[in-house]
Design a protein around this motif. Structure first.
Motif, PDB file in Angstrom:
ATOM      1  N   UNK A 104       0.854  -1.188   0.000  1.00  0.00           N
ATOM      2  CA  UNK A 104       0.000   0.000   0.000  1.00  0.00           C
ATOM      3  C   UNK A 104       0.894   1.243   0.000  1.00  0.00           C
ATOM      4  N   UNK A 105       0.525   2.212  -0.793  1.00  0.00           N
ATOM      5  CA  UNK A 105       1.369   3.391  -0.952  1.00  0.00           C
ATOM      6  C   UNK A 105       2.305   3.267  -2.121  1.00  0.00           C
ATOM      7  N   UNK A 106       2.503   2.053  -2.630  1.00  0.00           N
ATOM      8  CA  UNK A 106       3.301   1.838  -3.847  1.00  0.00           C
ATOM      9  C   UNK A 106       2.406   1.374  -4.983  1.00  0.00           C
ATOM     10  N   UNK A 107       1.804   0.205  -4.843  1.00  0.00           N
ATOM     11  CA  UNK A 107       0.996  -0.374  -5.920  1.00  0.00           C
ATOM     12  C   UNK A 107      -0.463   0.070  -5.851  1.00  0.00           C
ATOM     13  N   UNK A 108      -0.936   0.420  -4.666  1.00  0.00           N
ATOM     14  CA  UNK A 108      -2.341   0.796  -4.489  1.00  0.00           C
ATOM     15  C   UNK A 108      -2.514   1.628  -3.234  1.00  0.00           C
ATOM     16  N   UNK A 109      -3.675   2.226  -3.131  1.00  0.00           N
ATOM     17  CA  UNK A 109      -4.090   2.840  -1.872  1.00  0.00           C
ATOM     18  C   UNK A 109      -5.576   2.574  -1.701  1.00  0.00           C
ATOM     19  N   UNK A 110      -5.998   2.599  -0.451  1.00  0.00           N
ATOM     20  CA  UNK A 110      -7.408   2.385  -0.175  1.00  0.00           C
ATOM     21  C   UNK A 110      -8.197   3.645  -0.524  1.00  0.00           C
ATOM     22  N   UNK A 111      -9.408   3.456  -1.017  1.00  0.00           N
ATOM     23  CA  UNK A 111     -10.277   4.591  -1.301  1.00  0.00           C
ATOM     24  C   UNK A 111     -10.635   5.301   0.004  1.00  0.00           C
ATOM     25  N   UNK A 112     -11.006   6.565  -0.135  1.00  0.00           N
ATOM     26  CA  UNK A 112     -11.277   7.398   1.040  1.00  0.00           C
ATOM     27  C   UNK A 112     -12.339   6.788   1.956  1.00  0.00           C
ATOM     28  N   UNK A 113     -13.351   6.142   1.354  1.00  0.00           N
ATOM     29  CA  UNK A 113     -14.423   5.554   2.167  1.00  0.00           C
ATOM     30  C   UNK A 113     -14.049   4.177   2.722  1.00  0.00           C
ATOM     31  N   UNK A 119      -5.378   2.007  -8.031  1.00  0.00           N
ATOM     32  CA  UNK A 119      -3.975   1.774  -8.398  1.00  0.00           C
ATOM     33  C   UNK A 119      -3.137   3.031  -8.274  1.00  0.00           C
ATOM     34  N   UNK A 120      -1.880   2.842  -7.927  1.00  0.00           N
ATOM     35  CA  UNK A 120      -0.943   3.966  -7.830  1.00  0.00           C
ATOM     36  C   UNK A 120       0.139   3.923  -8.909  1.00  0.00           C
ATOM     37  N   UNK A 121       0.337   2.778  -9.536  1.00  0.00           N
ATOM     38  CA  UNK A 121       1.329   2.678 -10.611  1.00  0.00           C
ATOM     39  C   UNK A 121       0.646   3.105 -11.913  1.00  0.00           C
ATOM     40  N   UNK A 122       0.452   4.413 -12.079  1.00  0.00           N
ATOM     41  CA  UNK A 122      -0.357   4.938 -13.180  1.00  0.00           C
ATOM     42  C   UNK A 122       0.269   4.682 -14.545  1.00  0.00           C
ATOM     43  N   UNK A 159      -8.410  -6.345  -8.021  1.00  0.00           N
ATOM     44  CA  UNK A 159      -8.787  -5.739  -6.737  1.00  0.00           C
ATOM     45  C   UNK A 159      -8.098  -4.386  -6.542  1.00  0.00           C
ATOM     46  N   UNK A 160      -6.836  -4.287  -7.001  1.00  0.00           N
ATOM     47  CA  UNK A 160      -6.105  -3.035  -6.873  1.00  0.00           C
ATOM     48  C   UNK A 160      -6.493  -2.022  -7.957  1.00  0.00           C
ATOM     49  N   UNK A 161      -7.236  -2.473  -8.969  1.00  0.00           N
ATOM     50  CA  UNK A 161      -7.712  -1.540  -9.992  1.00  0.00           C
ATOM     51  C   UNK A 161      -6.965  -1.552 -11.304  1.00  0.00           C
TER      52      UNK A 161
END
Length: 196
Positions: A104-113, A119-122, A159-161
């Motif tokens: 988390x913080x590299x490949x993905x992050x949780x949605x605000x809710x 995904x974070x690896x755009x 799952x990560x998007x």
């Protein structure tokens, strides 16, 4: 384009190694820069220690190999996994890579809710998985529940998007003819020569 290959097979004479060569040939034809992580030769420890788990929670990796892999993953446009299926799942080194590197913080992050991930690896355009097994495809799908599809393609990357996910499953590898194995390698080379 830069393609990161995560490879896992301990035997240099394996069919997985032949697949690796075909993937690399295809990528070179497509003029990709290739970055190969050979988990079996990297002294990668797949075990999640208490320190690793705390780092996972704090989103700050501590394992030097994980930090190295993180840096390489961040620079990649495509991600390719190559491994054998043993007892219906990936080998321990591949599972450890997924557990310890897809942070988390590299490949993905949780949605605000808190419901779901994003995904974070755009820059990551695709994830491809190439596997070998000796189980017939229909048996793997219906009796064993398509475990790789559920755990890796859907349960991890979907799952990560990450939307562009492909799986090449080569079945009954030890039972098929040498001619068929060679045809598979040609098809794989051709497939990766078209990756853009």
């Amino acid at each position: 384009m830069r393609t990161l290959i995560v490879f896992n097979h301990p035997y240099d004479g394996s069919y997985c190694n032949a697949i690796l060569q075909s993937v690399q040939k295809g990528l070179r034809k497509a003029q990709h820069e290739i970055d190969l992580i050979h988990l079996d030769k990297d002294d990668f420890n797949p075990v999640m220690s208490s320190d690793d788990l705390l780092a996972f929670i704090n989103r700050e990796p501590v394992d030097p190999k994980v930090l190295e892999y993180k840096s390489r993953l961040e620079k990649s446009d495509h991600l390719v996994f190559i491994f054998p299926i043993w007892w219906e799942l990936m080998p321990a080194l591949t599972k450890g890579f997924i557990d310890k590197v897809l942070f988390p913080g590299l490949a993905y992050q949780y949605k605000e809710n808190g419901l779901g991930m994003k995904p974070l690896l755009h820059h990551l355009k695709s994830v491809s998985v190439v596997t070998t097994m000796n189980t017939p495809g229909i048996v793997y799908r219906f009796l064993f529940g398509n475990a790789i599809k559920k755990s890796l393609l859907r349960g991890t990357f979907w799952k990560m998007g990450y939307k562009n996910r492909k799986w090449i499953s080569l079945n009954m590898v030890k039972m098929v003819s040498e001619e068929k194995r060679k045809k598979w390698l040609v098809k794989i080379e051709s497939k990766f020569a078209k990756l853009n």
